[in-house]
Design an enzyme around this catalytic site. Structure first.
Site, PDB file in Angstrom:
ATOM      1  N   ARG A  35       4.161   0.822  -6.470  1.00 26.53           N
ATOM      2  CA  ARG A  35       4.097  -0.132  -5.362  1.00 26.53           C
ATOM      3  C   ARG A  35       3.005  -1.179  -5.579  1.00 26.53           C
ATOM      4  O   ARG A  35       2.973  -2.187  -4.885  1.00 26.53           O
ATOM      5  CB  ARG A  35       3.824   0.608  -4.043  1.00 26.53           C
ATOM      6  CG  ARG A  35       4.923   1.569  -3.657  1.00 26.53           C
ATOM      7  CD  ARG A  35       4.496   2.465  -2.528  1.00 26.53           C
ATOM      8  NE  ARG A  35       4.316   1.755  -1.280  1.00 26.53           N
ATOM      9  CZ  ARG A  35       5.301   1.479  -0.429  1.00 26.53           C
ATOM     10  NH1 ARG A  35       6.526   1.845  -0.704  1.00 26.53           N
ATOM     11  NH2 ARG A  35       5.065   0.836   0.688  1.00 26.53           N
ATOM     12  N   HIS A  59      25.458 -38.892 -17.205  1.00 27.63           N
ATOM     13  CA  HIS A  59      24.680 -39.666 -18.174  1.00 27.63           C
ATOM     14  C   HIS A  59      24.525 -38.909 -19.484  1.00 27.63           C
ATOM     15  O   HIS A  59      23.611 -39.174 -20.257  1.00 27.63           O
ATOM     16  CB  HIS A  59      23.324 -40.052 -17.574  1.00 27.63           C
ATOM     17  CG  HIS A  59      23.465 -40.954 -16.397  1.00 27.63           C
ATOM     18  ND1 HIS A  59      23.720 -42.300 -16.506  1.00 27.63           N
ATOM     19  CD2 HIS A  59      23.476 -40.691 -15.071  1.00 27.63           C
ATOM     20  CE1 HIS A  59      23.851 -42.830 -15.300  1.00 27.63           C
ATOM     21  NE2 HIS A  59      23.707 -41.868 -14.410  1.00 27.63           N
ATOM     22  N   CYS A  92       0.824  -1.210   0.000  1.00 28.54           N
ATOM     23  CA  CYS A  92       0.000   0.000   0.000  1.00 28.54           C
ATOM     24  C   CYS A  92       0.856   1.257   0.000  1.00 28.54           C
ATOM     25  O   CYS A  92       2.017   1.229   0.384  1.00 28.54           O
ATOM     26  CB  CYS A  92      -0.878   0.029   1.236  1.00 28.54           C
ATOM     27  SG  CYS A  92      -1.849  -1.446   1.467  1.00 28.54           S
ATOM     28  N   GLU A 108      17.241 -16.093 -17.291  1.00 29.91           N
ATOM     29  CA  GLU A 108      16.176 -15.149 -17.671  1.00 29.91           C
ATOM     30  C   GLU A 108      16.640 -13.702 -17.668  1.00 29.91           C
ATOM     31  O   GLU A 108      16.172 -12.898 -18.465  1.00 29.91           O
ATOM     32  CB  GLU A 108      14.895 -15.341 -16.858  1.00 29.91           C
ATOM     33  CG  GLU A 108      14.961 -14.946 -15.413  1.00 29.91           C
ATOM     34  CD  GLU A 108      13.642 -15.156 -14.681  1.00 29.91           C
ATOM     35  OE1 GLU A 108      12.576 -15.043 -15.293  1.00 29.91           O
ATOM     36  OE2 GLU A 108      13.679 -15.426 -13.465  1.00 29.91           O
ATOM     37  N   GLU A 127      16.249 -23.240  -9.655  1.00 30.27           N
ATOM     38  CA  GLU A 127      15.910 -21.818  -9.538  1.00 30.27           C
ATOM     39  C   GLU A 127      17.136 -20.942  -9.840  1.00 30.27           C
ATOM     40  O   GLU A 127      17.021 -19.922 -10.512  1.00 30.27           O
ATOM     41  CB  GLU A 127      15.347 -21.526  -8.140  1.00 30.27           C
ATOM     42  CG  GLU A 127      14.993 -20.083  -7.856  1.00 30.27           C
ATOM     43  CD  GLU A 127      13.943 -19.488  -8.784  1.00 30.27           C
ATOM     44  OE1 GLU A 127      13.356 -20.218  -9.596  1.00 30.27           O
ATOM     45  OE2 GLU A 127      13.738 -18.261  -8.724  1.00 30.27           O
ATOM     46  N   ASN A 156      -0.585   0.967   6.034  1.00 27.23           N
ATOM     47  CA  ASN A 156       0.215   0.072   5.197  1.00 27.23           C
ATOM     48  C   ASN A 156       0.848  -0.948   6.132  1.00 27.23           C
ATOM     49  O   ASN A 156       1.495  -0.569   7.101  1.00 27.23           O
ATOM     50  CB  ASN A 156       1.294   0.886   4.469  1.00 27.23           C
ATOM     51  CG  ASN A 156       2.321   0.019   3.779  1.00 27.23           C
ATOM     52  OD1 ASN A 156       2.069  -1.158   3.520  1.00 27.23           O
ATOM     53  ND2 ASN A 156       3.470   0.598   3.487  1.00 27.23           N
ATOM     54  N   GLY A 157       0.655  -2.236   5.845  1.00 23.56           N
ATOM     55  CA  GLY A 157       1.230  -3.276   6.695  1.00 23.56           C
ATOM     56  C   GLY A 157       0.185  -4.321   7.027  1.00 23.56           C
ATOM     57  O   GLY A 157      -0.869  -4.391   6.378  1.00 23.56           O
ATOM     58  N   TRP A 206      -3.184  -2.247  -1.639  1.00 24.62           N
ATOM     59  CA  TRP A 206      -2.857  -3.554  -2.235  1.00 24.62           C
ATOM     60  C   TRP A 206      -3.524  -4.552  -1.311  1.00 24.62           C
ATOM     61  O   TRP A 206      -3.127  -4.717  -0.160  1.00 24.62           O
ATOM     62  CB  TRP A 206      -1.339  -3.701  -2.274  1.00 24.62           C
ATOM     63  CG  TRP A 206      -0.830  -5.100  -2.400  1.00 24.62           C
ATOM     64  CD1 TRP A 206      -0.504  -5.948  -1.382  1.00 24.62           C
ATOM     65  CD2 TRP A 206      -0.569  -5.814  -3.606  1.00 24.62           C
ATOM     66  NE1 TRP A 206      -0.053  -7.142  -1.892  1.00 24.62           N
ATOM     67  CE2 TRP A 206      -0.085  -7.101  -3.243  1.00 24.62           C
ATOM     68  CE3 TRP A 206      -0.706  -5.511  -4.963  1.00 24.62           C
ATOM     69  CZ2 TRP A 206       0.273  -8.056  -4.175  1.00 24.62           C
ATOM     70  CZ3 TRP A 206      -0.342  -6.470  -5.890  1.00 24.62           C
ATOM     71  CH2 TRP A 206       0.132  -7.717  -5.497  1.00 24.62           C
ATOM     72  N   LYS A 239      17.102 -18.162 -12.802  1.00 25.08           N
ATOM     73  CA  LYS A 239      17.387 -16.737 -12.514  1.00 25.08           C
ATOM     74  C   LYS A 239      18.451 -16.228 -13.467  1.00 25.08           C
ATOM     75  O   LYS A 239      18.326 -15.160 -14.055  1.00 25.08           O
ATOM     76  CB  LYS A 239      17.922 -16.556 -11.094  1.00 25.08           C
ATOM     77  CG  LYS A 239      17.079 -16.309  -9.912  1.00 25.08           C
ATOM     78  CD  LYS A 239      16.050 -15.264  -9.863  1.00 25.08           C
ATOM     79  CE  LYS A 239      14.897 -15.466 -10.761  1.00 25.08           C
ATOM     80  NZ  LYS A 239      13.694 -16.038 -10.313  1.00 25.08           N
ATOM     81  N   LYS A 289       5.692 -10.354 -16.774  1.00 28.26           N
ATOM     82  CA  LYS A 289       5.568 -10.650 -15.337  1.00 28.26           C
ATOM     83  C   LYS A 289       4.457 -11.662 -15.083  1.00 28.26           C
ATOM     84  O   LYS A 289       4.571 -12.524 -14.246  1.00 28.26           O
ATOM     85  CB  LYS A 289       5.314  -9.345 -14.575  1.00 28.26           C
ATOM     86  CG  LYS A 289       5.244  -9.518 -13.064  1.00 28.26           C
ATOM     87  CD  LYS A 289       6.590  -9.924 -12.486  1.00 28.26           C
ATOM     88  CE  LYS A 289       6.530 -10.222 -11.006  1.00 28.26           C
ATOM     89  NZ  LYS A 289       7.686 -11.045 -10.581  1.00 28.26           N
TER      90      LYS A 289
HETATM   91  O1  M6R Z   1       2.780 -15.559 -11.263  1.00 28.87           O
HETATM   92  P1  M6R Z   1       3.283 -16.969 -11.208  1.00 28.87           P
HETATM   93  O2  M6R Z   1       3.995 -17.286  -9.937  1.00 28.87           O
HETATM   94  O3  M6R Z   1       2.240 -17.985 -11.519  1.00 28.87           O
HETATM   95  O4  M6R Z   1       4.373 -17.056 -12.364  1.00 28.87           O
HETATM   96  C1  M6R Z   1       5.026 -18.254 -12.665  1.00 28.87           C
HETATM   97  C2  M6R Z   1       6.215 -18.015 -13.555  1.00 28.87           C
HETATM   98  O5  M6R Z   1       5.823 -17.373 -14.731  1.00 28.87           O
HETATM   99  C3  M6R Z   1       7.291 -17.171 -12.856  1.00 28.87           C
HETATM  100  O6  M6R Z   1       7.725 -17.762 -11.678  1.00 28.87           O
HETATM  101  C4  M6R Z   1       8.494 -16.977 -13.791  1.00 28.87           C
HETATM  102  O7  M6R Z   1       9.144 -18.200 -13.986  1.00 28.87           O
HETATM  103  C5  M6R Z   1       9.442 -15.913 -13.246  1.00 28.87           C
HETATM  104  N1  M6R Z   1       9.811 -15.032 -14.303  1.00 28.87           N
HETATM  105  C6  M6R Z   1      10.690 -16.443 -12.698  1.00 28.87           C
HETATM  106  O8  M6R Z   1      11.524 -15.441 -12.239  1.00 28.87           O
END
Ligand code: M6R
Length: 608
Positions: free
Chosen positions: A27, A504, A2, A488, A481, A101-102, A75, A485, A603
């Site tokens: 935000r 393998h 928020c 991407e 992960e 906010n919180g 939010w 990271k 996103k």
């Molecule tokens: O909003 P979601 O958590 O469902 O999104 C899933 C993936 O699209 C998301 O985690 C994506 O892999 C990210 N870009 C990773 O950093």
């Protein structure tokens, strides 16, 4: 999360509030509202949706006269986005207005007490408790009421408060939620963040935890939680508006990585009470938990990776069989879902098309579903039978960091609770685990503070072509992960492999200087992973190892070692991922990539 803005001075407040709120839009929010004192009463306007709706409703604030007011972008956390839940919230006779906010963690208990005393609640929010509690304690002295409320509420808060009987001042307090006060030329301001006040002043006070600010048009006074006056020094803000939106960080991703200690605390603390895990929203009796025969975890991307981690925990601790699926596969593989199964859908946005489709598939087959979701009121949150929110706040960077960390915590809580209820984990063992869990935020902070060392290392790898991440068990999940990271945001090809699987086939790709990130946090698998490290190093790999403090023997076989603090073996992901996030971030920065908006990515992936 928020956004709060408050103004008291010589100018009309509402346009200033709207302008300030517009600078806090980054935000994230789903509704907005303002309360302005017009010389007689406190008027209020609220609107669900974009700030533009509130702007149009009030003709840019013109229809709300008065030179003192508070504004808010919400939010949603407690209660869906709606006009009723939008802030400000009031006491019954509208003489006290509050924006917040919180998260008030003990709001259920406080609400019950206030309801018993005859207070009536209009919204589903935790914030409304504050308005009524202020009313309860207010006996003519606002400062006294504010300090009493601070002693009663638990959780995080930044508050802006107007008392009708004291219209020449605005009160503001904070604990674990951001709040600044600006000394302007025509009046004084409060805000969640600096950008909201930069148009009016660069002279800013940063309010510390449990401090109170009292603003009048000409003056600003500060008090501690006992209502005693304190002195504060203002700071001159030199940043430009863009930098200020990111709280001074260069990128949202860096800001969000740094928010992880808070995110973990916010997701965890409200659900741990006296060494017990209380997940009210789960709505499952102990018998129902005992009756779960199988868990299906379905998600995409990083959310899927958290599921890979929690499979080890649910199975290891609670002895419940778990299948983890990528949502786009699950929906088309005609999954066999049997009675007694629980389908967990994990999603930050709550709008990922494949995850949503998987949820619908499970529901179609009559299987109970639980969403672990960050965005309140999102499609998955609405459609799942039950929803457990991760309190990560809005995540702006495409590469998830803080939501990922919050998803892990939510699943740790579920797995430990299930294990305890099913008699696989005693109360004493659970208490020990929770003790370790509570240390995670500080441990994450410590790892974040080590960023310069990682940055130096990352700078050596900005020209890398291929990077391999390896690990076993939970370390494999961390590798998945870490690898995602890196690829991407830096566009470097990287792959994650179960360490034992490398030989393998993939080991043929290792050549002189290939970077291999080896994660080795699981004691029972340490020696095995060490052998795999030796295998790749013999073939010329440069090995960066992430392991637990004390495992110094790895230094003989790895070229660069990052140690994580000791924790329960099931929680190492929360720590080991931090240096890997930092590594990816600094490689991306070093390469000059668009860190927050990497090419080709969105996103929220709302198409399949
Ligand atoms: O909003 P979601 O958590 O469902 O999104 C899933 C993936 O699209 C998301 O985690 C994506 O892999 C990210 N870009 C990773 O950093």
């Amino acid at each position: 999360m928020c956004g709060i803005v408050g103004y008291i001075g010589k100018e009309q407040a509402a346009p200033i509030l709207l302008d300030g709120l517009s600078k806090l839009e980054y935000r994230g929010y789903d509704s907005a509202g303002m309360a302005v004192y017009d010389g007689e009463k406190i008027n209020c306007a609220k609107a669900t949706g974009r700030l533009k709706v509130l702007y149009d409703l009030t003709h840019g604030g013109e229809t709300m006269p008065g030179c003192s007011g508070i504004g808010h972008t919400r939010w949603a956390t407690h209660g869906a986005p709606s006009d009723v839940n939008a802030h400000p919230h009031f006491n019954a006779d509208k003489t006290i207005a509050v924006v917040h906010n919180g998260i008030i963690e003990n709001y259920v208990k406080l609400k019950k007490k206030l309801t018993d005393k005859g207070y009536e609640f209009r919204s589903e929010t935790d914030t409304e408790v504050v308005a009524h509690l202020l009313d309860y304690y207010y006996k003519g002295d606002p400062l006294e009421a504010v300090t009493k409320v601070m002693h009663r509420v638990e959780g995080s808060y930044a508050l802006g408060i107007i008392f009708l009987e004291h219209p020449d001042v605005i009160y503001s307090v904070r604990k674990d939620s951001p709040l600044i006060v600006g000394r302007g030329k025509t009046g004084n301001l409060i805000a969640s963040d600096v950008p909201a006040v930069l148009k009016y002043t660069r002279d800013v006070y940063f309010i510390e935890n449990e401090e109170i600010a009292r603003l009048s048009a000409e003056d600003i006074a500060f008090f501690n939680v006992d209502g005693e006056p304190i002195e504060k020094e203002s700071k001159t803000i030199e940043w430009d508006i863009n930098a200020a939106e990111k709280g001074g960080y260069e990128h949202f991703m860096l800001k969000e990585m740094n928010e992880q200690p808070k995110t973990v605390r916010d997701t965890m603390n409200p659900r741990i009470k006296d060494d017990q895990i209380v997940i009210e929203e789960l709505g499952m009796t102990d018998d129902e938990i005992r009756a779960i025969k199988k868990i299906h975890i379905v998600a995409c991307g990083s959310a899927y990776h958290t599921g890979v981690t929690s499979k080890y925990i649910f199975e290891g601790l609670a002895r419940i069989p778990v299948e983890v699926d990528v949502a786009s596969e699950f929906r088309y593989r005609n999954p066999i879902l049997e009675e007694g199964a629980l389908v967990l859908i994990i999603s930050q946005s709550g709008e990922t098309a494949d995850s949503l489709a998987a949820l619908r598939e499970a529901k179609k087959q009559g299987i109970q579903t639980l969403g672990i979701v960050n965005v309140v009121g999102s499609s998955i949150a609405r459609e799942a039978d039950k929803v457990m929110y991760t309190w990560a706040g809005p995540e702006i960077a495409v590469a998830t960091t803080k939501a990922y960390s919050a998803q892990l915590i939510a699943q740790y809580l579920l797995a430990i609770k299930f294990a305890n209820v099913r008699g696989k984990l005693s109360d004493t063992e659970m208490a020990a685990m929770l003790k370790d869990m509570k240390k995670l935020p500080d441990q994450i902070e410590m790892l974040l503070n080590n960023k310069e060392r990682i940055q130096k290392f990352a700078n050596r790898y900005i020209a890398a072509k291929d990077v391999f991440f390896i690990g076993r068990g939970i370390d494999y999940a961390i590798s998945l992960e870490g690898s995602l990271k890196l690829k991407e945001i830096s566009y470097i090809h990287s792959e994650a492999y179960a360490a034992g699987e490398l030989k393998h086939g993939t080991i043929s790709l290792i050549e002189d200087g290939t970077l291999v990130a080896a994660v080795a946090t699981q004691d029972d698998l340490f020696k095995k992973t060490l052998s795999n490290i030796v295998e790749v190093r013999t073939r010329g790999a440069f090995v960066m190892a992430v392991t637990n403090e004390g495992n110094t023997e790895i230094e003989k076989n790895a070229d660069y070692v990052i140690y994580i603090p000791q924790t329960n073996k099931y929680f190492t992901n929360s720590l080991a991922i931090i240096p890997l996030q930092l590594f990816s971030y600094y490689v991306s920065v070093g390469k000059g990539c668009d860190v927050d908006k990497p090419r080709n990515l969105a996103k929220s992936v709302t198409v399949e």
